[in-house]
Write an enzyme that holds these catalytic residues in place. Structure first.
Site, PDB file in Angstrom:
ATOM      1  CG  ASN A 160      43.503  35.720  46.663  1.00 41.84           C
ATOM      2  OD1 ASN A 160      44.701  35.464  46.639  1.00 41.84           O
ATOM      3  ND2 ASN A 160      43.043  36.973  46.686  1.00 41.84           N
TER       4      ASN A 160
ATOM      5  CG  ASP B  13      37.798  41.235  41.576  1.00 40.16           C
ATOM      6  OD1 ASP B  13      38.687  42.106  41.449  1.00 40.16           O
ATOM      7  OD2 ASP B  13      37.756  40.196  40.904  1.00 40.16           O
TER       8      ASP B  13
ATOM      9  CE  LYS C 241      33.452  33.115  66.537  1.00 40.88           C
ATOM     10  NZ  LYS C 241      33.428  32.036  67.488  1.00 40.88           N
TER      11      LYS C 241
ATOM     12  CG  PHE D 284      51.015  39.667  36.812  1.00 41.24           C
ATOM     13  CD1 PHE D 284      51.843  40.785  36.836  1.00 41.24           C
ATOM     14  CD2 PHE D 284      51.599  38.408  36.723  1.00 41.24           C
ATOM     15  CE1 PHE D 284      53.223  40.645  36.761  1.00 41.24           C
ATOM     16  CE2 PHE D 284      52.975  38.260  36.657  1.00 41.24           C
ATOM     17  CZ  PHE D 284      53.788  39.371  36.671  1.00 41.24           C
TER      18      PHE D 284
ATOM     19  CE  LYS E 237      41.202  40.052  33.772  1.00 40.90           C
ATOM     20  NZ  LYS E 237      41.698  38.900  34.490  1.00 40.90           N
TER      21      LYS E 237
ATOM     22  CE  LYS F 278      42.272  44.762  35.313  1.00 40.84           C
ATOM     23  NZ  LYS F 278      41.958  44.790  36.734  1.00 40.84           N
TER      24      LYS F 278
HETATM   25  N1  CTP Z   1      43.914  44.266  40.153  1.00 42.39           N
HETATM   26  C1  CTP Z   1      43.953  45.391  40.940  1.00 42.39           C
HETATM   27  N2  CTP Z   1      42.906  45.712  41.742  1.00 42.39           N
HETATM   28  C2  CTP Z   1      41.793  44.952  41.756  1.00 42.39           C
HETATM   29  C3  CTP Z   1      41.727  43.791  40.956  1.00 42.39           C
HETATM   30  C4  CTP Z   1      42.812  43.480  40.163  1.00 42.39           C
HETATM   31  O1  CTP Z   1      44.986  46.082  40.946  1.00 42.39           O
HETATM   32  N3  CTP Z   1      40.793  45.291  42.551  1.00 42.39           N
HETATM   33  C5  CTP Z   1      45.033  43.977  39.261  1.00 42.39           C
HETATM   34  C6  CTP Z   1      45.793  42.719  39.566  1.00 42.39           C
HETATM   35  O2  CTP Z   1      46.858  42.966  40.444  1.00 42.39           O
HETATM   36  C7  CTP Z   1      46.275  42.309  38.186  1.00 42.39           C
HETATM   37  C8  CTP Z   1      45.189  42.807  37.259  1.00 42.39           C
HETATM   38  O3  CTP Z   1      44.519  43.823  37.980  1.00 42.39           O
HETATM   39  O4  CTP Z   1      47.446  42.994  37.818  1.00 42.39           O
HETATM   40  C9  CTP Z   1      44.203  41.775  36.803  1.00 42.39           C
HETATM   41  O5  CTP Z   1      43.702  41.055  37.903  1.00 42.39           O
HETATM   42  P1  CTP Z   1      42.596  39.946  37.697  1.00 42.39           P
HETATM   43  O6  CTP Z   1      42.102  39.480  39.022  1.00 42.39           O
HETATM   44  O7  CTP Z   1      43.059  38.919  36.705  1.00 42.39           O
HETATM   45  O8  CTP Z   1      41.503  40.802  36.942  1.00 42.39           O
HETATM   46  P2  CTP Z   1      40.152  41.422  37.373  1.00 42.39           P
HETATM   47  O9  CTP Z   1      40.161  42.844  36.914  1.00 42.39           O
HETATM   48  O10 CTP Z   1      39.856  41.180  38.800  1.00 42.39           O
HETATM   49  O11 CTP Z   1      39.195  40.594  36.424  1.00 42.39           O
HETATM   50  P3  CTP Z   1      38.528  39.136  36.647  1.00 42.39           P
HETATM   51  O12 CTP Z   1      38.659  38.787  38.095  1.00 42.39           O
HETATM   52  O13 CTP Z   1      37.129  39.385  36.226  1.00 42.39           O
HETATM   53  O14 CTP Z   1      39.256  38.215  35.717  1.00 42.39           O
END
Ligand code: CTP
Length: 389
Positions: free
Chosen positions: A201, A272, A282, A317, A331, A335
């Site tokens: 990303n 995710d 490859k 975050f 969240k 979490k």
């Molecule tokens: N985070 C994490 N591990 C993951 C996904 C997210 O530790 N596999 C943490 C990020 O570092 C951040 C928080 O969770 O502190 C929220 O991340 P975000 O991407 O906004 O949330 P998601 O749980 O992935 O939800 P979504 O993508 O559905 O908004």
């Protein structure tokens, strides 16, 4: 400045400090002016250079007294073996050493030794370093290893000017986080598809690195688990950095560090999902469409937060594009975090890639605080202040 070859970097250091809002006055040894002219130093600092105790050009009568009075901090860079020896022995026989002498008991001082590796290893130099390190308010930056001016390689190089500027800021910061152990995840994870392709990303890691720096300046011990980023961070004794690629690697490294952490700040943009079976060779192009099976990665912030022990604080975050407050609150609960820092992509100048940010802090205790739109460095200061660190 004293007279070593690394002096050629000092006009850049002065410019950097001035750019970051500092007012800089320069005092030098006579030998320093063999490497950089007085005119250059005067031009970049915007002030006359104090080089001669008996000179007529002084802005004030006794500059070796008035300069330390005026300054918040003194940095000696480069500090040669000669001036380090003089500083430690209390010898004050020119503009620089008299200024140091009257500054030492009053203001913080950062010393950046730079010399040939043999001179660095000399017992007299090492004695002087030990003595100076034992004085309150003096911070000696460890010289870097690498190619030296004489062509050999070894320890003695002056670190880059960015590292020096960083140490100046650290020396000026109140040590409000002394003794605290902080885990920080930062940057983007990389999920391999095959040996040459990956899913990732646009995260640059800027916010996480800025928070890591601010924690270090405040005296914390920081474990930084870093994914993909162009950023560097160095020169801190309290820093332990682990580079990882995938979400799984970030999870394992974070779990280990979390066990002894007081505070965990999850700024990383963790993928995710990752390819269920990364190919070892490859993947060849085919004419038909293709499907990539993805497996869900562990939610690092969630998994660790839910297992936290009493006394541990976790901060996540959330990057949101819509229904920001509701999503951030969700969240925070889901979490098991203590706080969540919300970035809205609706806010101009906030979020991914840019140098500025604007965040809202939500706490499980009901608090809600909005930061101003500022540099990520300033926002990290705001955040730690808002959290009471
Ligand atoms: N985070 C994490 N591990 C993951 C996904 C997210 O530790 N596999 C943490 C990020 O570092 C951040 C928080 O969770 O502190 C929220 O991340 P975000 O991407 O906004 O949330 P998601 O749980 O992935 O939800 P979504 O993508 O559905 O908004």
């Amino acid at each position: 400045m004293s007279g070593g070859i690394a002096a050629y970097k000092i006009p850049e250091l002065i410019r950097l400090l001035v750019k970051q809002g500092a007012e800089v006055r320069v005092t030098v040894t006579r030998h320093a002016l063999e490497f950089v002219t007085e005119l250059t130093l005067q031009t970049v600092s915007g002030h006359k250079v104090y080089s001669d105790v008996f000179g007529a050009i002084n802005e004030h009568a006794t500059e070796h007294i008035s300069l330390p009075e005026w300054a918040d901090i003194m940095i000696v860079a480069p500090a040669t073996a000669n001036v380090l020896g003089k500083f430690a022995a209390g010898i004050a026989d020119d503009a620089l050493t008299t200024t140091f002498s009257s500054c030492a008991a009053r203001k913080p001082i950062v010393l950046a030794p730079a010399m040939n590796d043999k001179m660095w290893e000399n017992p007299a130099t090492q004695n002087a370093i030990r003595t100076l390190r034992s004085w309150q308010g003096i911070h000696v930056i460890e010289p870097a290893e690498g190619v030296l001016a004489c062509g050999t390689s070894g320890k003695g190089r002056m670190p880059e000017v960015e590292v020096l500027a960083e140490q100046v800021k650290a020396a000026l910061s109140k040590k409000t986080m002394q003794g605290k152990r902080v885990l920080i995840t930062a940057g983007a994870t990389i999920e391999k598809i095959d040996p040459v392709r990956y899913i990732s990303n646009f995260s640059t890691g800027k916010m996480g690195y800025a928070i890591a720096r601010e924690c270090l300046r405040r005296g914390a011990e920081v474990t930084l688990i870093s994914g993909k980023t162009q950023l560097t961070i160095e020169g801190y004794e309290g820093l332990q950095k682990t580079d990882i690629e995938s979400a799984q690697e970030m999870f394992e490294a974070s779990r280990e560090a979390f066990a002894s952490a007081d505070i965990a700040i999850f700024t990383a943009a963790v993928a995710d999902y990752s390819p269920a079976k990364p190919a070892t060779e490859k993947i060849k192009r085919q004419e038909e469409n293709t499907t990539l099976l993805l497996h869900a990665n562990t939610d690092i912030a969630g998994e660790l937060s839910r297992s936290k022990r009493i006394g541990q604080t976790t901060i996540g975050f959330a990057l949101e594009t819509n229904d920001e407050e509701a999503n951030a609150q969700k969240k925070l609960q889901k979490k098991g975090l203590d706080y969540i820092v919300m970035n809205s992509l609706q806010d101009k100048g906030a979020g991914f890639g840019v140098d500025t940010n604007k965040v809202t802090l939500y706490g499980i205790n009901g608090i809600k605080k909005d930061s101003p739109l500022e540099s990520k460095e300033a926002v990290s200061r705001w955040l730690l202040d808002a959290l009471g660190y």
